[in-house]
Write a protein that holds these residues in place. Structure first.
Motif, PDB file in Angstrom:
ATOM      1  N   ARG A  36      10.391 114.181  -6.571  1.00 60.19           N
ATOM      2  CA  ARG A  36       9.387 113.453  -7.355  1.00 60.19           C
ATOM      3  C   ARG A  36       9.571 113.708  -8.844  1.00 60.19           C
ATOM      4  NH1 ARG A  36       5.396 115.764  -5.409  1.00 60.19           N
ATOM      5  NH2 ARG A  36       5.340 114.576  -3.462  1.00 60.19           N
ATOM      6  N   CYS A  39      12.547 111.706 -10.081  1.00 59.25           N
ATOM      7  CA  CYS A  39      12.192 110.286 -10.245  1.00 59.25           C
ATOM      8  C   CYS A  39      11.373 110.066 -11.506  1.00 59.25           C
ATOM      9  CB  CYS A  39      11.435 109.801  -9.008  1.00 59.25           C
ATOM     10  SG  CYS A  39      12.412 109.759  -7.503  1.00 59.25           S
ATOM     11  N   LEU A  40      10.440 110.981 -11.791  1.00 63.43           N
ATOM     12  CA  LEU A  40       9.626 110.852 -13.010  1.00 63.43           C
ATOM     13  C   LEU A  40      10.486 110.963 -14.270  1.00 63.43           C
ATOM     14  CD1 LEU A  40       6.479 112.946 -11.996  1.00 63.43           C
ATOM     15  CD2 LEU A  40       6.668 110.459 -12.174  1.00 63.43           C
ATOM     16  N   GLU A  42      13.690 110.212 -14.525  1.00 63.79           N
ATOM     17  CA  GLU A  42      14.489 108.993 -14.643  1.00 63.79           C
ATOM     18  C   GLU A  42      13.651 107.832 -15.175  1.00 63.79           C
ATOM     19  OE1 GLU A  42      17.610 109.969 -10.980  1.00 63.79           O
ATOM     20  OE2 GLU A  42      16.159 108.324 -10.836  1.00 63.79           O
ATOM     21  N   GLU A  43      12.425 107.710 -14.672  1.00 63.97           N
ATOM     22  CA  GLU A  43      11.536 106.654 -15.170  1.00 63.97           C
ATOM     23  C   GLU A  43      11.217 106.860 -16.656  1.00 63.97           C
ATOM     24  OE1 GLU A  43      11.543 104.358 -11.907  1.00 63.97           O
ATOM     25  OE2 GLU A  43      10.446 103.949 -13.747  1.00 63.97           O
ATOM     26  N   GLN A  44      11.000 108.107 -17.068  1.00 70.17           N
ATOM     27  CA  GLN A  44      10.727 108.388 -18.475  1.00 70.17           C
ATOM     28  C   GLN A  44      11.933 108.028 -19.343  1.00 70.17           C
ATOM     29  OE1 GLN A  44       9.665 112.412 -19.174  1.00 70.17           O
ATOM     30  NE2 GLN A  44       9.273 112.146 -21.377  1.00 70.17           N
ATOM     31  N   GLN A  45      13.136 108.346 -18.872  1.00 73.52           N
ATOM     32  CA  GLN A  45      14.329 107.985 -19.627  1.00 73.52           C
ATOM     33  C   GLN A  45      14.462 106.471 -19.761  1.00 73.52           C
ATOM     34  OE1 GLN A  45      17.900 109.296 -17.804  1.00 73.52           O
ATOM     35  NE2 GLN A  45      19.235 108.616 -19.446  1.00 73.52           N
ATOM     36  N   LYS A  46      14.208 105.752 -18.666  1.00 76.56           N
ATOM     37  CA  LYS A  46      14.294 104.287 -18.734  1.00 76.56           C
ATOM     38  C   LYS A  46      13.268 103.721 -19.710  1.00 76.56           C
ATOM     39  CE  LYS A  46      16.090 103.715 -14.035  1.00 76.56           C
ATOM     40  NZ  LYS A  46      15.818 103.161 -12.681  1.00 76.56           N
ATOM     41  N   ARG A  47      12.038 104.298 -19.683  1.00 75.66           N
ATOM     42  CA  ARG A  47      11.014 103.804 -20.617  1.00 75.66           C
ATOM     43  C   ARG A  47      11.407 104.093 -22.064  1.00 75.66           C
ATOM     44  NH1 ARG A  47       7.424 105.975 -16.736  1.00 75.66           N
ATOM     45  NH2 ARG A  47       7.155 107.825 -18.042  1.00 75.66           N
ATOM     46  N   LYS A  50      14.024 101.611 -23.068  1.00 74.32           N
ATOM     47  CA  LYS A  50      13.399 100.295 -23.216  1.00 74.32           C
ATOM     48  C   LYS A  50      12.596 100.212 -24.509  1.00 74.32           C
ATOM     49  CE  LYS A  50      10.423  97.049 -20.742  1.00 74.32           C
ATOM     50  NZ  LYS A  50       9.611  96.850 -19.522  1.00 74.32           N
ATOM     51  N   ASP A 142      25.019 107.373 -10.372  1.00 80.59           N
ATOM     52  CA  ASP A 142      23.829 107.355  -9.514  1.00 80.59           C
ATOM     53  C   ASP A 142      24.209 107.163  -8.045  1.00 80.59           C
ATOM     54  OD1 ASP A 142      22.262 107.728 -11.728  1.00 80.59           O
ATOM     55  OD2 ASP A 142      21.859 105.575 -12.017  1.00 80.59           O
ATOM     56  N   ASN A 313      22.018 113.032 -18.849  1.00 78.73           N
ATOM     57  CA  ASN A 313      20.935 112.379 -19.602  1.00 78.73           C
ATOM     58  C   ASN A 313      21.131 112.574 -21.100  1.00 78.73           C
ATOM     59  OD1 ASN A 313      19.766 111.564 -17.224  1.00 78.73           O
ATOM     60  ND2 ASN A 313      18.466 113.368 -17.048  1.00 78.73           N
TER      61      ASN A 313
END
Length: 338
Positions: A36, A39-40, A42-47, A50, A142, A313
């Protein structure tokens, strides 16, 4: 069967199984928590990527020609606002004090601007190509990471299956040992019962055939020979008393010998039970040691994966920051033109 000892063994086994189950559940919860958290991150990096791209687009969108520093060089109304600076590069009006001729304002300005724009377009295409290559590398990394995680999960399941098989083998061995002990104990009780019956029968036979109960007529016979003279009977003879004492001593010796044999048998049973318990404890310690080694290997692999992911990262962030300097290209362009 020693039911109390078996109940204690069953209780200890249940406690051990509960501890093992709690340990496995804690390990599974830690793995879920790490997944978990990954995943958080990775989502933070994508945000962040973006938001950075969105800010860059907003900056490029809000930047109008009037707000640029080089607007005076590219002003379409410049010719209407001012007279021509010169007609040629050797115009006599372009003196040093007149400040009408500068580096980069020669007559081949259009060709030079066209070349610079073409160069800027090539730089932009190269930047897009590098970005696509970085995305493809990230996707490949990935995919490899997912395959590695699947392989790790498969190995964990295989190790758990082997541990269950070894635990079942230990339980089967314990059951066989208990069954053997029960059979030997039953056989021992049967032998003791048969020996007791034989001893009782021997004792009854001896008493029935002895002089005390049979009242041997030879001790005190009447002259007629048909009755015992009570007034003449003085009890048993010394030989008879010695024989009785000797037989009693033999019985005492026999009882001591039987007790010694029983004590030796009990000691042997105790020794076998202690050896079985010690073997079971050693087996459980070996299983715990193997479990600790597997846990340590898994923690080491997770740490390596975390370090690799963190380095990846950081590298992607550096590439993302290095691929953004569009404003720097304009600054370089202005420096070249001046």
């Amino acid at each position: 069967i020693d039911k109390d000892a078996l109940d204690v063994q069953v209780k200890e086994r249940k406690i051990q199984e509960a501890i093992e189950k709690a340990r496995h559940e804690k390990f599974a919860n830690d793995m879920k928590k790490n997944d978990r958290l990954m995943c958080l991150l990775e989502e933070q990096q994508k945000r962040e990527i973006k938001d950075m791209n969105k800010a860059l687009k907003e900056f490029q969108k809000n930047q109008t020609p009037e707000t640029r520093r080089e607007f005076d060089l590219n002003d379409p109304q410049a010719l209407k606002k001012d007279r021509p600076a010169r007609v040629s590069d050797t115009d006599p009006r372009c003196t040093i004090s007149g400040m009408q001729k500068f580096a980069g304002e020669d007559l081949n300005y259009e060709q030079r601007m066209k070349f610079q724009k073409e160069q800027l377009r090539e730089w932009s295409l190269q930047q897009q190509k590098d970005w696509k290559t970085a995305l493809a590398d990230q996707k490949l990394a990935d995919d490899l990471y997912d395959k590695y995680r699947v392989e790790i999960d498969r190995r964990i399941v295989e190790l758990q299956r082997q541990e269950e098989a070894s635990r079942r083998a230990v339980c089967a061995a314990t059951k066989d040992f208990n069954r053997t002990q029960a059979a030997e104990l039953a056989y021992k009780k049967e032998l003791d019962l048969s020996q007791t019956l034989r001893d009782n029968m021997d004792e009854i036979t001896f008493l029935l055939r002895g002089d005390f109960l049979s009242e041997n007529p030879a001790q005190a016979l009447s002259p007629l020979g048909d009755r015992v003279l009570v007034d003449r009977w003085k009890g048993m003879s010394p030989e008879q008393l010695m024989a009785i004492r000797h037989y009693q001593k033999e019985q005492v010796q026999e009882n001591l010998r039987m007790k010694e044999q029983e004590r030796q048998r009990d000691a042997e049973w105790d020794r076998q039970r202690v050896q079985a318990a010690r073997a079971q404890i050693l087996l459980e310690r070996e299983l715990q040691r193997q479990h600790r080694e597997r846990r340590r290997d898994l923690d080491f692999m997770n740490a390596e994966l975390s370090q690799e992911q963190r380095a990846k990262n950081i590298h992607l962030k550096e590439e993302a920051y290095s691929n953004v300097p569009t404003a720097q290209y304009y600054a370089q362009f202005n420096t070249t033109t001046r």
